[in-house]
Design a protein around this motif. Sequence first.
Motif, short mmCIF file in Angstrom:
data_model
loop_
_atom_site.label_atom_id
_atom_site.label_comp_id
_atom_site.label_asym_id
_atom_site.label_seq_id
_atom_site.Cartn_x
_atom_site.Cartn_y
_atom_site.Cartn_z
N HIS A 46 -8.22 8.66 15.02
CA HIS A 46 -8.03 7.24 14.68
C HIS A 46 -6.62 6.99 14.16
N ALA A 47 -6.14 7.87 13.29
CA ALA A 47 -4.79 7.71 12.75
C ALA A 47 -3.75 7.89 13.86
N GLY A 48 -3.96 8.89 14.71
CA GLY A 48 -3.01 9.15 15.79
C GLY A 48 -2.97 8.07 16.84
N SER A 49 -4.03 7.25 16.92
CA SER A 49 -4.03 6.16 17.92
C SER A 49 -2.94 5.15 17.65
N ALA A 105 -3.80 -8.71 3.26
CA ALA A 105 -4.94 -8.07 2.60
C ALA A 105 -6.25 -8.72 3.04
N GLY A 106 -6.25 -10.05 3.13
CA GLY A 106 -7.47 -10.75 3.55
C GLY A 106 -7.85 -10.41 4.98
N LEU A 107 -6.86 -10.38 5.87
CA LEU A 107 -7.13 -10.02 7.27
C LEU A 107 -7.60 -8.57 7.39
N PHE A 108 -7.03 -7.68 6.57
CA PHE A 108 -7.45 -6.29 6.62
C PHE A 108 -8.91 -6.15 6.22
N VAL A 109 -9.27 -6.77 5.10
CA VAL A 109 -10.65 -6.67 4.61
C VAL A 109 -11.62 -7.24 5.65
N PHE A 110 -11.28 -8.41 6.20
CA PHE A 110 -12.15 -9.04 7.20
C PHE A 110 -12.28 -8.15 8.44
N SER A 111 -11.16 -7.62 8.93
CA SER A 111 -11.18 -6.77 10.14
C SER A 111 -11.90 -5.47 9.88
N ALA A 112 -11.65 -4.86 8.72
CA ALA A 112 -12.26 -3.56 8.42
C ALA A 112 -13.76 -3.68 8.27
N ILE A 113 -14.23 -4.77 7.64
CA ILE A 113 -15.67 -4.96 7.48
C ILE A 113 -16.32 -5.17 8.84
N MET A 114 -15.71 -6.04 9.66
CA MET A 114 -16.25 -6.28 11.00
C MET A 114 -16.27 -4.98 11.81
N GLY A 115 -15.22 -4.16 11.65
CA GLY A 115 -15.09 -2.95 12.44
C GLY A 115 -16.10 -1.87 12.11
N LEU A 162 0.11 -9.10 13.18
CA LEU A 162 -0.62 -8.45 14.26
C LEU A 162 -0.64 -6.93 14.08
N MET A 163 0.46 -6.33 13.65
CA MET A 163 0.46 -4.88 13.42
C MET A 163 -0.50 -4.53 12.30
N SER A 164 -0.55 -5.36 11.27
CA SER A 164 -1.49 -5.12 10.17
C SER A 164 -2.94 -5.17 10.66
N VAL A 165 -3.23 -6.14 11.52
CA VAL A 165 -4.58 -6.24 12.09
C VAL A 165 -4.88 -5.01 12.95
N GLY A 166 -3.89 -4.54 13.71
CA GLY A 166 -4.09 -3.35 14.53
C GLY A 166 -4.44 -2.13 13.69
N VAL A 167 -3.75 -1.96 12.57
CA VAL A 167 -4.05 -0.84 11.67
C VAL A 167 -5.45 -1.01 11.06
N ALA A 168 -5.79 -2.23 10.69
CA ALA A 168 -7.10 -2.49 10.08
C ALA A 168 -8.23 -2.17 11.05
N CYS A 169 -8.03 -2.51 12.31
CA CYS A 169 -9.08 -2.25 13.31
C CYS A 169 -9.27 -0.75 13.57
N ALA A 170 -8.24 0.04 13.26
CA ALA A 170 -8.37 1.50 13.43
C ALA A 170 -9.08 2.14 12.25
N ALA A 171 -9.25 1.39 11.16
CA ALA A 171 -9.87 1.94 9.95
C ALA A 171 -11.38 1.87 10.02
N ILE A 192 -8.63 3.31 2.26
CA ILE A 192 -7.68 2.85 1.22
C ILE A 192 -6.25 3.17 1.65
N TRP A 193 -6.04 4.35 2.27
CA TRP A 193 -4.70 4.71 2.75
C TRP A 193 -4.26 3.77 3.87
N PHE A 194 -5.16 3.46 4.77
CA PHE A 194 -4.85 2.52 5.84
C PHE A 194 -4.53 1.14 5.27
N PHE A 195 -5.23 0.73 4.21
CA PHE A 195 -4.97 -0.56 3.56
C PHE A 195 -3.55 -0.58 2.99
#
Length: 601
Positions: A144-147, A501-511, A542-551, A585-588
């Motif tokens: 996941h990290a390497g993606s 932060a808000g987009l990360f939490v939303f994306s990570a929960i959905m993911g 968009l890059m932040s969302v991409g990282v969040a979706c990998a978490a 948390i590291w991805f965040f």
Amino acid sequence: MSDIWTVFAIVGAIIVLFIWDRIPVIAVCVGASLAMWATGILTLNQAFQGFGDPSVIFIASLFVVSAGLEVSGVTAWAGQILIKQAGESRTRLIVLMMAFVGVLAALISVNGAVAALLPVVIVMAIRLGRAPSQLLMPLVFGAHAGSKLMTTGSPVNVLVVEASENAGGGGFGYFEFALVGIPLVLGGIAIVVFFGEKLLPFRTSESLPPDLSRHAMTLVEQYRLSNDVHQLRVREGSPLIGAPREDLGNLPVEGLQFVTLKDSEGRPIRANTVSEGDIVVLKGPAEAAAALVHDMGLAFRDDLPEGGVRDQLFNRDSGLAEVLVPPRSPLIGQRFFPGMVTESGDLIVLAIQRQGADLAPGAPLAAGDTMLLQGTWNALDNRLHPAEVLVVNSPDLVRRQAVPMGPGAQIVLVALGVMVFLLATGLVPPSVAGLIAAGIILISGVLSVDGVYRAINWTTVILVGALTPLSVAMQETGAAKLLAEGLIAIVGDYGPYALLAGLFVFSAIMGQVISNTATSLIVIPISIVAAEQMGISVQPVLMSVGVACAAAFLTPVATPTNLMVMEPGAYKFGDYWKLGLPMMIWFFIISVFLVPQIWSF
């Protein structure tokens, strides 16, 4: 009901049905496209335009490249290097494994990298006396990290690049993802090295995939081809010259059994008659072989290769298959003998056993008899029909594990290099680069047309194609704008970092409950509108969302790869969050605080 609330209803239904998991994913996705057409939100062309999107073509081509690397033995070769270099040090093992799977995932996607290395890591765990549960989850999380190292690492990356270009952000370079990918990989490795042993269980599954890395030696020993095997060259004037191949099963010297016939270079041949210079392979006492040499004008081969019979029969070009004669097989009652060529003309019978003992040459076959067959890998894949014989271990699976750098490996590496060069330089669109690489693999014969069809994960392709119009619908109806306004109303006063932060939490929960690809297709249009309304660049968002979706670390159902290691790792549902939470948390931290330092607001 307004179009906006219709879109929200469709999104809600998609999420509920994904979580319910009773209806196939592709049915849910195609149903969503049909629903947007039926409600008048999109035209028919708009509802299905995603299937012709270049990103869908690119994603499909990546699956073909991934399969080419696995089928040709490139990943088996890399896995053997990994086992050799890891030694017995846990730290070195974790570092090498996660770094390697990260790079591989960046090249051929997370699913391809984990599928290719899963059996290698299990074998490595067993050989080193470690619990597979200590290694398999780090394997997936490292992927996941390497993606995030290269565009090809994940379908989400492809969607992020396309969205950035369409929104006027200029897109991202092929290696630009590495600016966040490298810290993600290094941090992930550090977390596993320092905390993984305590956070992961010590369990061993009762149903581990078989270790086929020494399969050739196992078969050679089972059928007694490792000892008392003699290779005799047919000399000029030998009475065997011109003799039918079948006569070699009834040699005039007692105790010798014909195994196979080879040419002067040591390659198995399927000729029906013996020629001068041919090599007759027999098994039996050395004294009997010496008597045959004297009586039949033969000579012991004096240029034996180092690998012996095993490497001559099992190599890049040809392999071995053990088959069982099932009840009601049409072969029952037929007479076979070691060394004969099958009716298809491209397989050789090396040995026949009944209940572990060699069967007399020419004895009729019975249900339960086993045979050892030799032939090209392609023949072994295509000639063994279930109605006639049952294959004990799939030749395709054996080849992938046990034959490093097999047929076509160099061609696949060239195809991969061409694709990476084209993507890095931007000479052609990504979809064209992917198709060129996949085309090289297909035309060269590394994969057949059927192999290409099987290599593509059609669920992912259909998911992206069917849900891409959902992003269009969210933007055109104003649904994305409404959600973005709501998000900005909550975090807007706290600045762009709070938005990330808000987009990360939303994306990570959905993911954690639906696929990260589906999550990105829902969140990307929201993030673009939010960035525009706050007057900031879409690139960091968009890059932040991409990282969040990998978490996607907290549940086994978050990604196919999380689920892939659940059984062999003997994991329970609650095991994932223990290591997954510090990884998230590291991805965040990377998503919210490092990304804006690289791509400024």
